[in-house]
Design an enzyme around this catalytic site. Structure first.
Site, PDB file in Angstrom:
ATOM      1  N   ASN A 178      48.070  35.751  52.867  1.00 43.95           N
ATOM      2  CA  ASN A 178      48.622  36.895  52.141  1.00 43.95           C
ATOM      3  C   ASN A 178      49.974  37.294  52.734  1.00 43.95           C
ATOM      4  OD1 ASN A 178      47.011  37.762  54.380  1.00 43.95           O
ATOM      5  ND2 ASN A 178      46.858  39.814  53.550  1.00 43.95           N
ATOM      6  N   ILE A 179      50.863  37.720  51.838  1.00 41.58           N
ATOM      7  CA  ILE A 179      52.223  38.078  52.240  1.00 41.58           C
ATOM      8  C   ILE A 179      52.537  39.481  51.707  1.00 41.58           C
ATOM      9  CG2 ILE A 179      54.662  37.453  52.111  1.00 41.58           C
ATOM     10  CD1 ILE A 179      53.774  34.537  51.853  1.00 41.58           C
ATOM     11  N   GLU A 180      52.588  40.423  52.634  1.00 39.61           N
ATOM     12  CA  GLU A 180      52.886  41.816  52.284  1.00 39.61           C
ATOM     13  C   GLU A 180      54.334  42.133  52.636  1.00 39.61           C
ATOM     14  OE1 GLU A 180      50.043  44.112  54.516  1.00 39.61           O
ATOM     15  OE2 GLU A 180      48.347  43.314  53.364  1.00 39.61           O
ATOM     16  N   CYS A 219      48.622  37.626  47.227  1.00 44.09           N
ATOM     17  CA  CYS A 219      47.377  37.232  47.897  1.00 44.09           C
ATOM     18  C   CYS A 219      47.452  35.787  48.404  1.00 44.09           C
ATOM     19  CB  CYS A 219      46.208  37.336  46.939  1.00 44.09           C
ATOM     20  SG  CYS A 219      45.784  39.000  46.434  1.00 44.09           S
ATOM     21  N   GLU A 254      45.325  33.429  48.030  1.00 47.09           N
ATOM     22  CA  GLU A 254      44.891  32.446  47.019  1.00 47.09           C
ATOM     23  C   GLU A 254      46.058  32.023  46.146  1.00 47.09           C
ATOM     24  OE1 GLU A 254      43.571  35.313  47.847  1.00 47.09           O
ATOM     25  OE2 GLU A 254      41.437  35.447  47.361  1.00 47.09           O
ATOM     26  N   CYS A 304      43.907  37.068  40.985  1.00 46.38           N
ATOM     27  CA  CYS A 304      43.735  35.686  41.467  1.00 46.38           C
ATOM     28  C   CYS A 304      42.675  34.957  40.648  1.00 46.38           C
ATOM     29  CB  CYS A 304      43.367  35.682  42.947  1.00 46.38           C
ATOM     30  SG  CYS A 304      44.753  36.157  44.010  1.00 46.38           S
TER      31      CYS A 304
HETATM   32  N1  THU Z   1      44.127  39.911  49.686  1.00 46.83           N
HETATM   33  C1  THU Z   1      44.178  38.556  49.583  1.00 46.83           C
HETATM   34  O1  THU Z   1      45.119  37.916  50.063  1.00 46.83           O
HETATM   35  N2  THU Z   1      43.176  37.935  48.918  1.00 46.83           N
HETATM   36  C2  THU Z   1      42.055  38.538  48.467  1.00 46.83           C
HETATM   37  O2  THU Z   1      41.180  37.869  47.953  1.00 46.83           O
HETATM   38  C3  THU Z   1      41.896  39.986  48.600  1.00 46.83           C
HETATM   39  C4  THU Z   1      43.101  40.715  49.084  1.00 46.83           C
HETATM   40  C5  THU Z   1      45.159  40.587  50.465  1.00 46.83           C
HETATM   41  C6  THU Z   1      46.158  41.388  49.693  1.00 46.83           C
HETATM   42  C7  THU Z   1      46.625  42.367  50.749  1.00 46.83           C
HETATM   43  O3  THU Z   1      47.634  41.756  51.533  1.00 46.83           O
HETATM   44  C8  THU Z   1      45.421  42.580  51.626  1.00 46.83           C
HETATM   45  O4  THU Z   1      44.551  41.498  51.365  1.00 46.83           O
HETATM   46  C9  THU Z   1      44.689  43.883  51.394  1.00 46.83           C
HETATM   47  O5  THU Z   1      44.404  44.056  50.042  1.00 46.83           O
END
Ligand code: THU
Length: 127
Positions: free
Chosen positions: A40-42, A51, A53, A87
């Site tokens: 995941n990249i915020e 996300c 995925e 996703c």
């Molecule tokens: N996130 C994912 O990368 N995949 C998931 O299946 C659920 C949520 C990430 C998005 C965000 O960076 C963090 O988890 C919290 O929601």
């Protein structure tokens, strides 16, 4: 451990999750057996978060891969983390009814089918 789960766990190490602190790794296995990983990249807008995925899926698609077998999703949660709704939509459209393996860092896993996570989808067959 399954190499696919192992790849998702390793990909999680690269997560850019400084806002939520929730680190996620994903790995997709294509029809040739090759693995494509993502995390995941915020960022500061929060809303532009991607996300794990989708990062894994888009990396594979951008390399020309079009046929997929399985995806693994790894977090550090006791309650295993399923893919979010956005996703699920993209996985359905590009991967079809793939096996979805949820995993945590303590070796807990669960195997699901995407059609069970995403019943009655909207997709190209609806157009
Ligand atoms: N996130 C994912 O990368 N995949 C998931 O299946 C659920 C949520 C990430 C998005 C965000 O960076 C963090 O988890 C919290 O929601």
């Amino acid at each position: 451990m399954d190499a696919l789960v192992d790849a998702a766990v390793s990909a999680r190490d690269n997560a850019c999750a400084s806002f939520s602190g929730f680190r996620v790794g994903a790995a997709i296995e294509d029809a040739e057996g090759c693995l494509h990983t993502g995390c995941n990249i915020e960022n500061a807008t929060l809303g532009l978060t991607v996300c794990a995925e989708r990062v894994a899926l888009f990396k594979a698609l951008s390399e020309g891969v079009r046929t997929f077998r399985r995806i693994a999703i790894a977090t550090d949660s006791e309650t295993l983390t399923p893919p979010c709704g956005a996703c699920r939509q993209l996985l359905w459209e590009f991967c079809g009814d793939v096996e979805v393996i949820l995993a945590n860092l303590r070796g807990k896993t669960e195997s699901l089918r995407l059609k069970d996570l995403f019943p009655r989808p909207f997709d190209a067959s609806c157009l």
